[in-house]
Scaffold this motif. Structure first.
Motif, mmCIF file in Angstrom:
data_model
loop_
_atom_site.group_PDB
_atom_site.id
_atom_site.type_symbol
_atom_site.label_atom_id
_atom_site.label_comp_id
_atom_site.label_asym_id
_atom_site.label_seq_id
_atom_site.Cartn_x
_atom_site.Cartn_y
_atom_site.Cartn_z
ATOM 1 N N LYS A 38 0.838 -1.206 0.000
ATOM 2 C CA LYS A 38 0.000 0.000 0.000
ATOM 3 C C LYS A 38 0.872 1.254 0.000
ATOM 4 C CE LYS A 38 -3.624 2.235 2.676
ATOM 5 N NZ LYS A 38 -4.480 2.154 3.860
ATOM 6 N N TRP A 93 2.632 1.528 -3.401
ATOM 7 C CA TRP A 93 1.672 1.828 -4.456
ATOM 8 C C TRP A 93 1.370 3.322 -4.482
ATOM 9 C CZ3 TRP A 93 0.050 -0.238 -8.712
ATOM 10 C CH2 TRP A 93 -1.080 0.260 -9.328
ATOM 11 N N ARG A 94 1.198 3.933 -3.308
ATOM 12 C CA ARG A 94 0.943 5.382 -3.258
ATOM 13 C C ARG A 94 2.113 6.161 -3.828
ATOM 14 N NH1 ARG A 94 -2.063 6.663 2.488
ATOM 15 N NH2 ARG A 94 -3.982 5.575 1.995
ATOM 16 N N ARG A 95 3.333 5.754 -3.519
ATOM 17 C CA ARG A 95 4.503 6.443 -4.082
ATOM 18 C C ARG A 95 4.544 6.313 -5.593
ATOM 19 N NH1 ARG A 95 9.785 5.031 -0.430
ATOM 20 N NH2 ARG A 95 9.096 6.065 1.460
ATOM 21 N N SER A 121 1.725 8.443 -7.167
ATOM 22 C CA SER A 121 1.977 9.879 -7.063
ATOM 23 C C SER A 121 3.082 10.315 -8.022
ATOM 24 C CB SER A 121 2.341 10.253 -5.629
ATOM 25 O OG SER A 121 3.597 9.720 -5.279
ATOM 26 N N ARG A 139 1.218 10.730 -11.435
ATOM 27 C CA ARG A 139 0.048 11.595 -11.444
ATOM 28 C C ARG A 139 0.434 12.985 -11.945
ATOM 29 N NH1 ARG A 139 -2.858 11.117 -6.145
ATOM 30 N NH2 ARG A 139 -3.575 9.241 -7.154
#
Length: 52
Positions: free
Chosen positions: A31, A34-36, A39, A42
């Motif tokens: 988790k 995945w956010r890194r 981002s 994005r």
């Protein structure tokens, strides 16, 4: 040759606890990474409002 193995309730629960803890640790690490990753790809919003 016969191999006999015995797992008592304490050993079995220790193994189950280790497996569940490992899966939970992998889920938390996935988790975070995945956010890194998301981002990084994005798009950043550009400030293109009306010119004053």
């Amino acid at each position: 040759m016969t191999h006999l193995a015995y797992l008592d309730a304490g050993s079995g629960s220790l193994i189950v606890q280790a497996v569940v803890g490992g899966v939970a640790g992998v889920a938390v690490a996935a988790k975070l990474y995945w956010r890194r990753l998301v981002s990084r790809f994005r798009r950043q919003p550009t400030d293109q409002g009306p010119a004053a």
